[in-house]
Design an enzyme around this catalytic site. Structure first.
Site, PDB file in Angstrom:
ATOM      1  N   GLU A   1       7.733   9.929   8.621  1.00  0.00           N
ATOM      2  CA  GLU A   1       6.346  10.368   8.583  1.00  0.00           C
ATOM      3  C   GLU A   1       6.109  11.667   9.346  1.00  0.00           C
ATOM      4  O   GLU A   1       5.246  12.441   8.954  1.00  0.00           O
ATOM      5  CB  GLU A   1       5.378   9.276   9.032  1.00  0.00           C
ATOM      6  CG  GLU A   1       5.497   8.873  10.468  1.00  0.00           C
ATOM      7  CD  GLU A   1       4.542   7.743  10.845  1.00  0.00           C
ATOM      8  OE1 GLU A   1       3.434   7.693  10.322  1.00  0.00           O
ATOM      9  OE2 GLU A   1       4.936   6.919  11.686  1.00  0.00           O
TER      10      GLU A   1
ATOM     11  N   ARG B   1      -8.041  11.238  12.021  1.00  0.00           N
ATOM     12  CA  ARG B   1      -7.691  10.246  11.006  1.00  0.00           C
ATOM     13  C   ARG B   1      -7.008  10.860   9.792  1.00  0.00           C
ATOM     14  O   ARG B   1      -6.443  10.141   8.982  1.00  0.00           O
ATOM     15  CB  ARG B   1      -8.963   9.558  10.515  1.00  0.00           C
ATOM     16  CG  ARG B   1      -9.469   8.641  11.556  1.00  0.00           C
ATOM     17  CD  ARG B   1     -10.928   8.371  11.373  1.00  0.00           C
ATOM     18  NE  ARG B   1     -11.319   7.509  12.438  1.00  0.00           N
ATOM     19  CZ  ARG B   1     -11.449   6.204  12.327  1.00  0.00           C
ATOM     20  NH1 ARG B   1     -11.278   5.615  11.188  1.00  0.00           N
ATOM     21  NH2 ARG B   1     -11.781   5.490  13.355  1.00  0.00           N
TER      22      ARG B   1
ATOM     23  N   GLU C   1      11.300   0.479  11.816  1.00  0.00           N
ATOM     24  CA  GLU C   1      10.254   1.248  12.490  1.00  0.00           C
ATOM     25  C   GLU C   1      10.748   2.675  12.774  1.00  0.00           C
ATOM     26  O   GLU C   1      10.008   3.644  12.595  1.00  0.00           O
ATOM     27  CB  GLU C   1       9.819   0.528  13.777  1.00  0.00           C
ATOM     28  CG  GLU C   1       8.862   1.295  14.680  1.00  0.00           C
ATOM     29  CD  GLU C   1       7.551   1.711  14.025  1.00  0.00           C
ATOM     30  OE1 GLU C   1       7.256   1.281  12.909  1.00  0.00           O
ATOM     31  OE2 GLU C   1       6.823   2.517  14.643  1.00  0.00           O
TER      32      GLU C   1
ATOM     33  N   ASN D   1     -17.044   6.731   1.413  1.00  0.00           N
ATOM     34  CA  ASN D   1     -15.674   6.288   1.735  1.00  0.00           C
ATOM     35  C   ASN D   1     -15.366   5.079   0.868  1.00  0.00           C
ATOM     36  O   ASN D   1     -16.243   4.233   0.687  1.00  0.00           O
ATOM     37  CB  ASN D   1     -15.582   5.790   3.180  1.00  0.00           C
ATOM     38  CG  ASN D   1     -15.554   6.905   4.176  1.00  0.00           C
ATOM     39  OD1 ASN D   1     -15.623   8.069   3.808  1.00  0.00           O
ATOM     40  ND2 ASN D   1     -15.478   6.546   5.444  1.00  0.00           N
ATOM     41  N   GLY D   2     -14.130   4.971   0.402  1.00  0.00           N
ATOM     42  CA  GLY D   2     -13.747   3.812  -0.399  1.00  0.00           C
ATOM     43  C   GLY D   2     -13.460   4.223  -1.830  1.00  0.00           C
ATOM     44  O   GLY D   2     -13.240   5.406  -2.121  1.00  0.00           O
TER      45      GLY D   2
ATOM     46  N   LYS E   1      -4.873   8.435   9.694  1.00  0.00           N
ATOM     47  CA  LYS E   1      -4.697   7.491  10.806  1.00  0.00           C
ATOM     48  C   LYS E   1      -5.188   6.096  10.436  1.00  0.00           C
ATOM     49  O   LYS E   1      -4.547   5.109  10.736  1.00  0.00           O
ATOM     50  CB  LYS E   1      -5.452   8.024  12.035  1.00  0.00           C
ATOM     51  CG  LYS E   1      -5.308   7.165  13.279  1.00  0.00           C
ATOM     52  CD  LYS E   1      -3.892   7.174  13.813  1.00  0.00           C
ATOM     53  CE  LYS E   1      -3.698   6.271  15.005  1.00  0.00           C
ATOM     54  NZ  LYS E   1      -2.267   5.968  15.211  1.00  0.00           N
TER      55      LYS E   1
ATOM     56  N   TRP F   1     -10.067  12.452   2.200  1.00  0.00           N
ATOM     57  CA  TRP F   1      -8.619  12.303   1.991  1.00  0.00           C
ATOM     58  C   TRP F   1      -8.485  11.923   0.529  1.00  0.00           C
ATOM     59  O   TRP F   1      -8.906  10.837   0.118  1.00  0.00           O
ATOM     60  CB  TRP F   1      -8.111  11.201   2.914  1.00  0.00           C
ATOM     61  CG  TRP F   1      -6.635  11.057   2.954  1.00  0.00           C
ATOM     62  CD1 TRP F   1      -5.758  11.838   3.635  1.00  0.00           C
ATOM     63  CD2 TRP F   1      -5.855  10.044   2.315  1.00  0.00           C
ATOM     64  NE1 TRP F   1      -4.477  11.376   3.449  1.00  0.00           N
ATOM     65  CE2 TRP F   1      -4.502  10.280   2.646  1.00  0.00           C
ATOM     66  CE3 TRP F   1      -6.149   8.958   1.493  1.00  0.00           C
ATOM     67  CZ2 TRP F   1      -3.470   9.479   2.188  1.00  0.00           C
ATOM     68  CZ3 TRP F   1      -5.115   8.164   1.034  1.00  0.00           C
ATOM     69  CH2 TRP F   1      -3.790   8.433   1.383  1.00  0.00           C
TER      70      TRP F   1
ATOM     71  N   HIS G   1      27.197  -3.937   0.860  1.00  0.00           N
ATOM     72  CA  HIS G   1      26.731  -4.432  -0.442  1.00  0.00           C
ATOM     73  C   HIS G   1      26.118  -3.299  -1.270  1.00  0.00           C
ATOM     74  O   HIS G   1      25.400  -3.567  -2.235  1.00  0.00           O
ATOM     75  CB  HIS G   1      25.731  -5.576  -0.248  1.00  0.00           C
ATOM     76  CG  HIS G   1      26.341  -6.755   0.445  1.00  0.00           C
ATOM     77  ND1 HIS G   1      27.292  -7.555  -0.131  1.00  0.00           N
ATOM     78  CD2 HIS G   1      26.187  -7.227   1.711  1.00  0.00           C
ATOM     79  CE1 HIS G   1      27.677  -8.485   0.712  1.00  0.00           C
ATOM     80  NE2 HIS G   1      27.026  -8.302   1.844  1.00  0.00           N
TER      81      HIS G   1
ATOM     82  N   CYS H   1     -10.914   9.089   4.835  1.00  0.00           N
ATOM     83  CA  CYS H   1     -12.242   9.708   4.773  1.00  0.00           C
ATOM     84  C   CYS H   1     -13.108   9.235   5.948  1.00  0.00           C
ATOM     85  O   CYS H   1     -12.971   8.113   6.406  1.00  0.00           O
ATOM     86  CB  CYS H   1     -12.944   9.298   3.491  1.00  0.00           C
ATOM     87  SG  CYS H   1     -12.020   9.676   2.013  1.00  0.00           S
TER      88      CYS H   1
ATOM     89  N   LYS I   1       9.149   6.147  11.419  1.00  0.00           N
ATOM     90  CA  LYS I   1       8.700   7.190  12.347  1.00  0.00           C
ATOM     91  C   LYS I   1       9.301   8.533  11.970  1.00  0.00           C
ATOM     92  O   LYS I   1       8.611   9.542  11.923  1.00  0.00           O
ATOM     93  CB  LYS I   1       9.117   6.786  13.765  1.00  0.00           C
ATOM     94  CG  LYS I   1       8.226   7.222  14.865  1.00  0.00           C
ATOM     95  CD  LYS I   1       7.127   6.250  15.200  1.00  0.00           C
ATOM     96  CE  LYS I   1       6.299   5.816  14.034  1.00  0.00           C
ATOM     97  NZ  LYS I   1       5.331   4.804  14.310  1.00  0.00           N
TER      98      LYS I   1
HETATM   99  C1  F6R Z   1       2.945   4.554  11.280  1.00  0.00           C
HETATM  100  C2  F6R Z   1       1.557   4.159  11.220  1.00  0.00           C
HETATM  101  C3  F6R Z   1       1.116   3.328  10.076  1.00  0.00           C
HETATM  102  C4  F6R Z   1       0.168   2.219  10.584  1.00  0.00           C
HETATM  103  C5  F6R Z   1      -0.415   1.448   9.385  1.00  0.00           C
HETATM  104  C6  F6R Z   1      -1.280   0.289   9.842  1.00  0.00           C
HETATM  105  O1  F6R Z   1       3.219   5.292  12.428  1.00  0.00           O
HETATM  106  O2  F6R Z   1       0.783   4.500  12.071  1.00  0.00           O
HETATM  107  O3  F6R Z   1       2.193   2.792   9.377  1.00  0.00           O
HETATM  108  O4  F6R Z   1       0.881   1.375  11.423  1.00  0.00           O
HETATM  109  O5  F6R Z   1      -1.169   2.316   8.595  1.00  0.00           O
HETATM  110  O6  F6R Z   1      -2.327   0.750  10.624  1.00  0.00           O
HETATM  111  P1  F6R Z   1      -3.111  -0.243  11.574  1.00  0.00           P
HETATM  112  O7  F6R Z   1      -2.174  -0.686  12.626  1.00  0.00           O
HETATM  113  O8  F6R Z   1      -4.253   0.562  12.118  1.00  0.00           O
HETATM  114  O9  F6R Z   1      -3.564  -1.389  10.714  1.00  0.00           O
END
Ligand code: F6R
Length: 615
Positions: free
Chosen positions: A494, A27, A487, A102-103, A610, A76, A510, A2, A491
């Site tokens: 998502e 975001r 990672e 927000n929150g 984001k 959101w 295992h 949000c 990627k």
């Molecule tokens: C994945 C991604 C998220 C962020 C996570 C932490 O591509 O972007 O997994 O890494 O939400 O976000 P930050 O780094 O802003 O604390």
């Protein structure tokens, strides 16, 4: 997540507020809303739409309502579905005041019961609506002065929040409060801006007041009055923020993610050069003294998602180069665990945004126990920077795509540099070795870029169309190529919505080996160490024996592994600790290409945001 935007001042403000929301759009959100006190009718006007902000803008095109006091919000969904009804702003029973929030108001159910008892009628499923009715209850029903009402509200609210209220009964005032969620005021001339992030208004002013934790304010066009939750007046210095943080354009790139993948060499170079420039004054940044650093015995990284993966990879840097026992904890889990206070220990919070609620809460817990905290973030004006004892800044520049790319690679570069810096100050390595580590980073950054260039055509034209049919992937690695596999799996999931799971290669037999057949691609990230390589080779043979489809990222001389692969990508040699960094660009490009052939909204994947400002 949000976003909140507000305005009070000399100008009609609808476009300013919508521009602010546009700037924070990356975001992620699923509905948007606007409210103002109309300058003609003097009444509150509210507009909300689900989906893209453009839907809201379109609906407002046919309306003339505008005012000198207004609010905007992108939501959101957390409590209640993404419907127009549940979108913010929320209004009271008289529709004369509006709130954006927000929150999460954790005690909204009990507050709602009390308010319903007082005949307030709720229209939404959200936790946020209680804020509108509380303000109504105090200022309209009980005729309390608005500042007293604000204080009474914050005394009762549980959870995390940043909220703004406008009311047609107070056309010269904007009421705001924060606890746990960020909120700031942009100081203009005869006008004030409010945002959950200064990016909302950095085209208008770079003078920003960040609301301290647990504070509320009355904002008017020429200034503000700020209070703590006990009602005491607070005096806080405003700051000048770097306006280059305005989101850059995509240029010729189809997606921000692609642009950001390509920016990595430059971003790593910039980060290392920046760190070189602050090395002589490093103790001004670390939040610990030289003596404390020399005595440092252990480190804990805290982070979420990609940032946690950077921490897991950096464990190897600090243990191997600085001889410091290091662990990485997911911030979202850390606060539920038993806390063990440790001597000569440093907590390093890793976060691109510096606003991730889980990471902030974990750091606050650490601070309650009086332990040292250092932030590694990409955003100088973030809450994490303000709350930690020290801070180091990656120089990735704005990262707009939800999927993190250059933030990750610059975190790795920064942490590799820091591990050597610590090793140097602990006298474990010479100055020359420290300098060599910087050269290694520059070289690896170049390799990261070259490998993308070498394979980008093949990946886009051949690989991605071929792998489009697969609905599941397994990623494996050993030692530091395992967190890298994690990672990669994150990627792919998502942005392409394909299920991907990472395993330490040794764990395959295992259990997960039961999944392997010709319909399941297994991606193997190799390792330069000969012993680790041999083990990975055995794992590859186990997969091959079960007809698994193998994709390999390996060194040129690792012929046996390469020969088992259906598809292979060769990565030039770099120090083994930096091998994941060398593979980063091509791994991200591979995931990007798979998402692109599937036609997904790569920069804004469904359900994601984001900056995750709720726990
Ligand atoms: C994945 C991604 C998220 C962020 C996570 C932490 O591509 O972007 O997994 O890494 O939400 O976000 P930050 O780094 O802003 O604390």
């Amino acid at each position: 997540m949000c976003s909140v935007v507000g305005y009070i001042g000399k100008n009609k403000s609808r476009d300013t507020v919508l521009d602010g929301l546009t700037r924070l759009e990356y975001r992620g959100y699923d509905s948007a809303g606007f409210a103002c006190i109309d300058s003609e009718t003097k009444h509150l006007v509210v507009a909300k739409k689900i989906g893209q902000l453009s839907n809201l803008k379109q609906s407002l095109k046919n309306q003339s309502s505008d005012g000198f006091l207004s609010l905007g919000h992108t939501r959101w969904a957390t409590h209640g579905a993404a419907t127009e009804q549940n979108a913010h702003p929320h209004v009271d029973c008289t529709s004369s005041l509006a709130v954006v929030h927000n929150g999460i108001i954790e005690n909204h159910t009990s507050l709602k019961k009390i308010l319903e008892h007082e005949d307030h009628a709720f229209k939404t499923e959200t936790d946020s609506e209680v804020l509108a009715h509380l303000f109504e209850q105090y200022t309209i029903d009980e005729k309390m002065p608005p500042l007293q009402a604000m204080q009474k509200m914050v005394e009762q609210l549980e959870g995390a929040y940043a909220f703004c209220i406008i009311s047609e009964h107070y056309p010269d005032s904007l009421f705001i409060a924060r606890k746990g969620s960020p909120l700031c005021i942009g100081l203009g001339e005869g006008e004030m801006f409010v945002g959950s992030d200064p990016l909302a208004f950095t085209d208008k002013t770079n003078r920003v007041l960040f609301l301290p934790e647990k504070s509320y304010a009355l904002v008017h066009k020429d200034g503000y009055a700020l209070y703590d939750f006990s009602g005491n007046v607070l005096s806080v210095q405003s700051q000048i923020v770097d306006t280059s943080w305005i989101a850059g354009e995509k240029g010729d790139h189809e997606h921000y993610m692609l642009k950001e993948i390509y920016e990595q060499k430059h971003a790593i170079d910039k980060t290392v050069r920046f760190f070189q420039s602050i090395h002589t004054t490093i103790f001004d940044y670390l939040g610990i003294t030289q003596e404390e650093l020399q005595n440092l015995e252990s480190i804990t990284f805290l982070g979420c998602g990609t940032s946690a993966h950077a921490g897991k990879l950096a464990q190897f840097f600090f243990e191997q180069k600085a001889g410091i026992q290091t662990r990485c904890e997911l911030a979202s889990e850390f606060r539920h665990k038993t806390f063990f206070k440790q001597k000569n220990h440093l907590y390093i919070a890793i976060s691109q945004s510096g606003e991730t609620a889980d990471t902030l809460e974990a750091i606050r817990l650490v601070q309650e126990h009086g332990q040292a905290t250092l932030a590694l973030t990409n955003v100088a004006s973030s809450t994490l920077v303000r709350e930690c004892d020290g801070f180091l800044l990656t120089q990735a520049g704005p990262e707009i795509a939800v999927a993190s790319t250059k933030a990750f690679s610059t975190q790795l570069a920064a942490l590799y540099w820091l591990a050597h810096c610590v090793a140097y100050h602990k006298k474990s390595i010479s100055h020359k070795q420290f300098q060599e580590s910087e050269t290694e980073l520059f070289t690896t950054a170049e390799i990261l870029e070259n490998v993308i260039e070498q394979y980008k055509h093949e990946i886009m034209m051949d690989c991605a169309p071929f792998y489009k049919k697969y609905k599941e992937f397994i990623f494996i690695g050993r030692h530091n190529s395992f967190p890298f596999a994690e990672e990669a799996a994150l990627k792919l999931k998502e942005i392409s919505y394909v299920f991907a799971q990472a395993y330490p290669a040794g764990e395959l037999k295992h259990g997960p080996l039961a999944l392997v057949d010709e319909f399941l691609p297994v991606v193997i990230f190799s390792h330069p160490d000969p012993v680790i390589y041999q083990k990975l080779l055995s794992n590859a043979q186990e997969i091959k024996a079960r007809k698994g489809h193998i994709i390999v990222f390996a060194l040129e001389h690792q012929k046996e592994l390469l020969s088992l692969a259906h598809r292979a990508f060769i990565i030039p040699a770099v120090p083994s600790l930096l091998f994941p960094l060398a593979m980063t660009g091509i791994m991200q490009f591979f995931c990007y290409a798979l998402a692109k052939v599937s036609g997904h909204a790569i920069d804004k994947p469904r359900n994601l945001a984001k900056s995750v400002t709720v726990e």
